[in-house]
Design a protein around this motif. Structure first.
Motif, short mmCIF file in Angstrom:
data_model
loop_
_atom_site.label_atom_id
_atom_site.label_comp_id
_atom_site.label_asym_id
_atom_site.label_seq_id
_atom_site.Cartn_x
_atom_site.Cartn_y
_atom_site.Cartn_z
N ARG A 83 -10.66 64.33 42.08
CA ARG A 83 -11.56 63.92 40.98
C ARG A 83 -11.03 64.39 39.63
NH1 ARG A 83 -13.11 62.73 45.36
NH2 ARG A 83 -15.20 62.20 46.07
N ASP A 84 -10.23 65.49 39.67
CA ASP A 84 -9.82 66.13 38.42
C ASP A 84 -8.32 66.35 38.37
OD1 ASP A 84 -9.69 67.86 40.53
OD2 ASP A 84 -10.25 69.63 39.39
N ARG A 131 -21.28 67.15 36.63
CA ARG A 131 -21.20 68.62 36.72
C ARG A 131 -20.47 69.15 35.47
NH1 ARG A 131 -16.95 67.83 41.35
NH2 ARG A 131 -15.10 67.62 40.08
N ARG A 164 -23.63 61.22 45.05
CA ARG A 164 -22.40 62.03 44.91
C ARG A 164 -21.69 61.69 43.61
NH1 ARG A 164 -17.76 62.98 48.69
NH2 ARG A 164 -18.14 61.09 49.86
N SER A 224 -18.42 71.97 45.17
CA SER A 224 -17.30 71.77 44.24
C SER A 224 -17.74 71.88 42.78
CB SER A 224 -16.65 70.39 44.47
OG SER A 224 -17.53 69.38 44.04
N ASP A 274 -20.76 64.44 40.97
CA ASP A 274 -19.36 64.70 40.64
C ASP A 274 -19.06 64.40 39.17
OD1 ASP A 274 -19.04 65.31 43.32
OD2 ASP A 274 -18.07 63.43 43.87
N ARG A 285 -13.75 76.03 42.28
CA ARG A 285 -12.73 75.17 41.68
C ARG A 285 -11.49 75.98 41.27
NH1 ARG A 285 -14.67 70.33 41.60
NH2 ARG A 285 -12.64 69.61 40.94
N ARG A 302 -14.15 70.25 51.12
CA ARG A 302 -14.93 70.06 52.33
C ARG A 302 -14.85 71.31 53.22
NH1 ARG A 302 -16.21 64.69 53.96
NH2 ARG A 302 -15.91 63.28 52.21
N THR A 341 -7.09 66.69 48.19
CA THR A 341 -7.76 67.89 47.65
C THR A 341 -9.23 67.92 48.06
OG1 THR A 341 -8.30 66.83 45.55
CG2 THR A 341 -6.20 68.00 45.67
O1 DC Z 1 -12.65 62.94 48.23
P1 DC Z 1 -13.74 63.56 49.13
O2 DC Z 1 -14.89 62.63 49.38
O3 DC Z 1 -13.15 64.11 50.39
O4 DC Z 1 -14.29 64.82 48.28
C1 DC Z 1 -15.39 65.60 48.71
C2 DC Z 1 -16.07 66.21 47.49
O5 DC Z 1 -15.22 67.19 46.91
C3 DC Z 1 -16.40 65.22 46.37
O6 DC Z 1 -17.75 64.78 46.41
C4 DC Z 1 -16.16 65.98 45.11
C5 DC Z 1 -15.28 67.12 45.50
N1 DC Z 1 -13.92 67.05 44.95
C6 DC Z 1 -13.73 67.56 43.69
O7 DC Z 1 -14.68 67.97 43.04
N2 DC Z 1 -12.48 67.60 43.16
C7 DC Z 1 -11.43 67.12 43.85
N3 DC Z 1 -10.20 67.21 43.31
C8 DC Z 1 -11.61 66.56 45.13
C9 DC Z 1 -12.88 66.52 45.65
#
Ligand code: DC
Length: 335
Positions: free
Chosen positions: A242-243, A299, A292, A215, A296, A221, A152, A147
């Motif tokens: 992340r979520d 937020r 980051r 994000s 993350d 989102r 990205r 995701t």
């Molecule tokens: O996993 P990644 O490093 O490719 O993710 C890039 C950014 O996207 C990360 O800093 C936070 C965001 N992200 C998010 O908020 N929710 C997700 N489900 C996946 C990534």
């Protein structure tokens, strides 16, 4: 319009208690996965192998609270090599939703292709979750959805549009015309933005920070989560992000929160970027990872957080293969 949902389970012995327990468990799983209430069920047709004699599965369903549905049980003929002590059913419901068929216990082996399950892997950058998710999906023969790649791609689109600051006002119009697709080539995810394969472009270090910033916007989102849920509803899958466990798939069958110390994560990210030919410096990568993490996790919308029912795994001292083996064992114990 009626929808037919298939299911099967097995009992350890031909006793009324075993049959009651197995039928209740199967019906509860079918209702849960298909978001049904008892009243939505029009009728349930059961069949059972002839070694089940002590209780009609239909009677067990009535006892489990299916008071209104029409119920029916039939014994199957004896067939050589058939799974013993097996109960099969078909649930008919009003509506035209996409059915999620449910095969439990020993009956799961009957239709591996039909057992729908989802795995949520959340954690900070560099925790090893993407490497593990990719390999895990390969070994379990299910879909892997990265995701982060979707956020990205949104960031790349915004940067290409010349945006420096990301705000709901300047990003929302881009989302309206966003043509983002996730496709699979020989099992590997490719991210396609406005018809262009951007799978490599979105890995550039500057996109990482931009993805984290974009994000944080609720409009971004909402759009990404809707796409992620639609993909996950179609097939068994591993989603990393992340979520996922807290928001995208709160009902995921298995949830893990994967992390590692900042130093280990920075080293892994450096190795990964250097292998791709980027000249990066450890201290900068470490600082960006911390930045980051902070963005993350703090937020307002769906911050990075361990779901209450997720298992915490620290991968600092584990190899990638060990992480995969550990996750695989835990998943197989559950589904
Ligand atoms: O996993 P990644 O490093 O490719 O993710 C890039 C950014 O996207 C990360 O800093 C936070 C965001 N992200 C998010 O908020 N929710 C997700 N489900 C996946 C990534």
């Amino acid at each position: 319009m009626l929808t037919a949902i298939r299911g099967a389970t097995s009992v350890a012995a031909d006793t009324p208690e075993e049959i009651r327990g197995a039928v209740r468990e199967l019906l509860e799983a079918i209702c849960h996965k298909n978001r049904l209430r008892e009243d939505d069920v029009v009728c349930i047709l059961f069949s059972n192998t002839s070694d089940i004699r002590s209780l009609y599965p239909a009677k067990a369903a009535r006892e489990a609270g299916f008071a209104r549905a029409a119920l029916f049980s039939a014994a199957e003929p004896e067939i050589d090599g058939a799974l013993p002590l097996c109960i099969r059913l078909m649930v008919l419901t009003e509506g035209d939703g996409r059915p999620v068929h449910v095969y439990l216990r020993a009956a799961a082996s009957l239709r591996r292709d039909r057992v729908h399950f989802s795995v949520a892997l959340d954690g900070p950058s560099g925790s090893g979750k993407s490497t593990a998710a990719k390999q895990l999906a390969k070994e379990l023969d299910i879909l892997y959805l990265d995701t982060g790649a979707m956020y990205r791609a949104c960031a790349l689109k915004a940067l290409r549009a010349g945006l420096g600051e990301f705000t709901a006002e300047n990003v929302a119009p881009l989302l309206k015309e966003l043509d983002l697709r996730v496709v699979y080539e020989s099992g590997a995810q490719r991210t396609v933005l406005d018809g262009e394969d951007v799978s490599e472009a979105i890995r550039r270090p500057e996109i990482s920070m931009a993805a984290s910033r974009i994000s944080a916007l609720a409009c971004v989102r909402e759009k990404m989560v809707e796409m992620q849920r639609a993909i996950a509803a179609e097939q068994s899958c591993v989603l990393d992000g992340r979520d996922i466990g807290t928001h995208v798939l709160p009902d995921a069958d298995c949830k893990f929160f994967i992390t590692a110390s900042v130093d280990v994560r920075a080293k892994r990210r450096c190795d990964e970027l250097r292998a791709k030919g980027f000249a990066v410096d450890f201290d900068t990568v470490r600082r960006e990872i911390e930045e980051r993490d902070r963005g993350d996790a703090t937020r307002a919308v769906s911050p990075l957080r361990q779901a209450e029912d997720a298992e915490y795994i620290d991968t600092s001292d584990l190899t990638a293969a060990q992480v995969v083996a550990l996750l695989k064992r835990k998943i197989q114990e559950k589904v």
